[in-house]
Design a protein around this motif. Structure first.
Motif, PDB file in Angstrom:
ATOM      1  N   VAL A  81       0.838  -1.200   0.000  1.00 31.98           N
ATOM      2  CA  VAL A  81       0.000   0.000   0.000  1.00 31.98           C
ATOM      3  C   VAL A  81       0.871   1.247   0.000  1.00 31.98           C
ATOM      4  N   ARG A  82       1.967   1.220   0.750  1.00 34.08           N
ATOM      5  CA  ARG A  82       2.882   2.369   0.745  1.00 34.08           C
ATOM      6  C   ARG A  82       3.433   2.613  -0.652  1.00 34.08           C
ATOM      7  N   ARG A  83       3.746   1.532  -1.363  1.00 37.02           N
ATOM      8  CA  ARG A  83       4.245   1.669  -2.727  1.00 37.02           C
ATOM      9  C   ARG A  83       3.190   2.316  -3.623  1.00 37.02           C
ATOM     10  N   ASP A  84       1.929   1.878  -3.491  1.00 38.38           N
ATOM     11  CA  ASP A  84       0.854   2.442  -4.302  1.00 38.38           C
ATOM     12  C   ASP A  84       0.697   3.940  -4.048  1.00 38.38           C
ATOM     13  N   ILE A  85       0.753   4.321  -2.785  1.00 38.81           N
ATOM     14  CA  ILE A  85       0.587   5.725  -2.433  1.00 38.81           C
ATOM     15  C   ILE A  85       1.729   6.560  -3.010  1.00 38.81           C
ATOM     16  N   LEU A  86       2.949   6.078  -2.884  1.00 41.49           N
ATOM     17  CA  LEU A  86       4.084   6.814  -3.416  1.00 41.49           C
ATOM     18  C   LEU A  86       4.016   6.927  -4.930  1.00 41.49           C
ATOM     19  N   GLU A  87       3.618   5.844  -5.606  1.00 40.64           N
ATOM     20  CA  GLU A  87       3.507   5.886  -7.063  1.00 40.64           C
ATOM     21  C   GLU A  87       2.447   6.889  -7.496  1.00 40.64           C
ATOM     22  N   ALA A  88       1.335   6.927  -6.758  1.00 42.82           N
ATOM     23  CA  ALA A  88       0.275   7.879  -7.096  1.00 42.82           C
ATOM     24  C   ALA A  88       0.750   9.308  -6.896  1.00 42.82           C
ATOM     25  N   ILE A  89       1.532   9.551  -5.844  1.00 45.16           N
ATOM     26  CA  ILE A  89       2.079  10.879  -5.606  1.00 45.16           C
ATOM     27  C   ILE A  89       3.006  11.283  -6.747  1.00 45.16           C
ATOM     28  N   ILE A  90       3.870  10.363  -7.134  1.00 47.88           N
ATOM     29  CA  ILE A  90       4.820  10.644  -8.217  1.00 47.88           C
ATOM     30  C   ILE A  90       4.078  10.933  -9.521  1.00 47.88           C
ATOM     31  N   HIS A  91       3.045  10.140  -9.826  1.00 46.97           N
ATOM     32  CA  HIS A  91       2.262  10.366 -11.044  1.00 46.97           C
ATOM     33  C   HIS A  91       1.568  11.715 -10.997  1.00 46.97           C
ATOM     34  N   SER A  92       1.049  12.077  -9.805  1.00 48.23           N
ATOM     35  CA  SER A  92       0.351  13.347  -9.663  1.00 48.23           C
ATOM     36  C   SER A  92       1.284  14.518  -9.949  1.00 48.23           C
ATOM     37  N   ILE A  93       2.498  14.423  -9.440  1.00 52.88           N
ATOM     38  CA  ILE A  93       3.475  15.481  -9.669  1.00 52.88           C
ATOM     39  C   ILE A  93       3.870  15.540 -11.146  1.00 52.88           C
ATOM     40  N   ALA A  94       4.113  14.365 -11.725  1.00 54.13           N
ATOM     41  CA  ALA A  94       4.593  14.308 -13.110  1.00 54.13           C
ATOM     42  C   ALA A  94       3.510  14.723 -14.101  1.00 54.13           C
ATOM     43  N   ASP A  95       2.272  14.264 -13.885  1.00 56.43           N
ATOM     44  CA  ASP A  95       1.202  14.506 -14.852  1.00 56.43           C
ATOM     45  C   ASP A  95       0.623  15.912 -14.755  1.00 56.43           C
ATOM     46  N   ALA A  96       0.405  16.387 -13.539  1.00 54.39           N
ATOM     47  CA  ALA A  96      -0.298  17.653 -13.371  1.00 54.39           C
ATOM     48  C   ALA A  96       0.580  18.786 -12.855  1.00 54.39           C
ATOM     49  N   GLY A  97       1.801  18.461 -12.455  1.00 55.76           N
ATOM     50  CA  GLY A  97       2.674  19.498 -11.921  1.00 55.76           C
ATOM     51  C   GLY A  97       2.205  20.021 -10.582  1.00 55.76           C
ATOM     52  N   SER A  98       1.479  19.196  -9.823  1.00 58.94           N
ATOM     53  CA  SER A  98       0.975  19.627  -8.522  1.00 58.94           C
ATOM     54  C   SER A  98       2.114  19.796  -7.520  1.00 58.94           C
ATOM     55  N   THR A  99       1.884  20.684  -6.557  1.00 58.03           N
ATOM     56  CA  THR A  99       2.801  20.822  -5.426  1.00 58.03           C
ATOM     57  C   THR A  99       2.321  19.900  -4.316  1.00 58.03           C
ATOM     58  N   VAL A 100       3.234  19.125  -3.760  1.00 56.96           N
ATOM     59  CA  VAL A 100       2.877  18.167  -2.712  1.00 56.96           C
ATOM     60  C   VAL A 100       3.662  18.489  -1.447  1.00 56.96           C
ATOM     61  N   VAL A 101       2.930  18.666  -0.341  1.00 53.18           N
ATOM     62  CA  VAL A 101       3.548  18.789   0.978  1.00 53.18           C
ATOM     63  C   VAL A 101       3.390  17.427   1.650  1.00 53.18           C
ATOM     64  N   PHE A 102       4.514  16.761   1.862  1.00 50.12           N
ATOM     65  CA  PHE A 102       4.518  15.363   2.299  1.00 50.12           C
ATOM     66  C   PHE A 102       5.207  15.278   3.653  1.00 50.12           C
ATOM     67  N   SER A 103       4.430  15.006   4.710  1.00 53.62           N
ATOM     68  CA  SER A 103       4.972  14.891   6.055  1.00 53.62           C
ATOM     69  C   SER A 103       5.077  13.418   6.421  1.00 53.62           C
ATOM     70  N   SER A 104       6.293  12.978   6.791  1.00 52.83           N
ATOM     71  CA  SER A 104       6.473  11.562   7.112  1.00 52.83           C
ATOM     72  C   SER A 104       7.717  11.367   7.953  1.00 52.83           C
ATOM     73  N   HIS A 105       7.672  10.353   8.839  1.00 51.97           N
ATOM     74  CA  HIS A 105       8.874   9.971   9.577  1.00 51.97           C
ATOM     75  C   HIS A 105       9.615   8.854   8.851  1.00 51.97           C
ATOM     76  N   LEU A 106       9.060   8.387   7.737  1.00 51.47           N
ATOM     77  CA  LEU A 106       9.719   7.364   6.916  1.00 51.47           C
ATOM     78  C   LEU A 106      10.551   8.089   5.858  1.00 51.47           C
ATOM     79  N   LEU A 107      11.795   8.348   6.206  1.00 49.37           N
ATOM     80  CA  LEU A 107      12.600   9.244   5.383  1.00 49.37           C
ATOM     81  C   LEU A 107      13.019   8.633   4.053  1.00 49.37           C
ATOM     82  N   ASP A 108      13.010   7.317   3.944  1.00 49.68           N
ATOM     83  CA  ASP A 108      13.292   6.716   2.639  1.00 49.68           C
ATOM     84  C   ASP A 108      12.198   7.072   1.646  1.00 49.68           C
TER      85      ASP A 108
END
Length: 231
Positions: free
Chosen positions: A94-121
């Protein structure tokens, strides 16, 4: 204010979704709030996330609810997507799916993403700019490339047992014992090789640190200092 909110997407660590609704009902309900809702994109996300529209939200697993929450945050293609620990407690798939969706969102639409996480990888995979915060104190705030280029991890080997690491003002934190010590340093101090040689040592390895290594060096150093330990 509604015009501003309509341009935002938000997902928390535990999205609060109405359990009595079916997923398709929740999508229809949420769609009414956004003029930029993209039905074609929603269909793609449903397929990507393997979501069953006929299922009730309360019957979904934690990972499935996270996928639905992210779908709702992305469906209107927001200009700003805010993700607050979106993958906390989720399995790797599920973490992989979420990250892939974030990457696609940035690449396709040029959206700005504020991503807060303690999982630094995860942060390292998706971020252009990074702010590291510990106990309300800002440790770093710059581009990912600048931060990583500003540190080195050095492994030192000595001919004789060393009760403590060599003095180096640019070393944030040392770990090791005996004949081998490793340090996370700001940049690569010009005098370090000479200083190490003078006490019978040599640098046997060095590499660019991960964000995890940088943050842990700061955190461990701060904890030791708070406890009155000198490293």
């Amino acid at each position: 204010l509604p015009q501003v909110l309509s341009r935002l997407g938000y997902l928390s660590a535990a999205p609060e979704l109405p359990g009595w609704m079916r997923v398709e009902q929740l999508l229809t309900y949420t769609r009414a709030f956004y003029r930029t809702w993209d039905d074609s994109y929603v269909r793609d996300l449903i397929q990507m996330f393997d979501i069953s529209p006929r299922k009730k939200v309360k019957s979904l697993s934690t990972g499935q609810r996270a996928r639905v929450g992210l779908l709702l945050a992305l469906a209107h293609r927001p200009d700003l997507l805010i993700l607050d620990e979106p993958s906390s407690g989720l399995d790797p798939v599920v973490r992989r799916d979420i990250l892939e969706a974030i990457i696609h969102s940035i690449a396709d639409a040029g959206s700005t993403v504020v991503f807060s996480s303690h999982l630094l990888d995860e942060v390292e995979r998706v971020s252009d700019y990074v702010a590291m915060i510990q106990h309300g104190r800002l440790l770093e705030c710059s581009s990912l490339e600048t931060i990583k280029n500003s540190y080195r991890v050095l492994t030192l080997n000595f001919e004789q047992h060393q009760p403590q690491p060599p003095g180096c003002p640019d070393a944030i934190h040392w770990r090791g014992s005996g004949r081998e010590w490793t340090a996370v340093c700001r940049d690569l101090p010009e005098t370090l090789t000479e200083d190490v040689t003078l006490i019978g040592g040599r640098i046997v390895a060095e590499h660019e640190p991960t964000l995890d290594e940088i943050f842990l060096a700061h955190a461990t150093s701060a904890a030791a200092s708070h406890a009155g330990v000198s490293l």
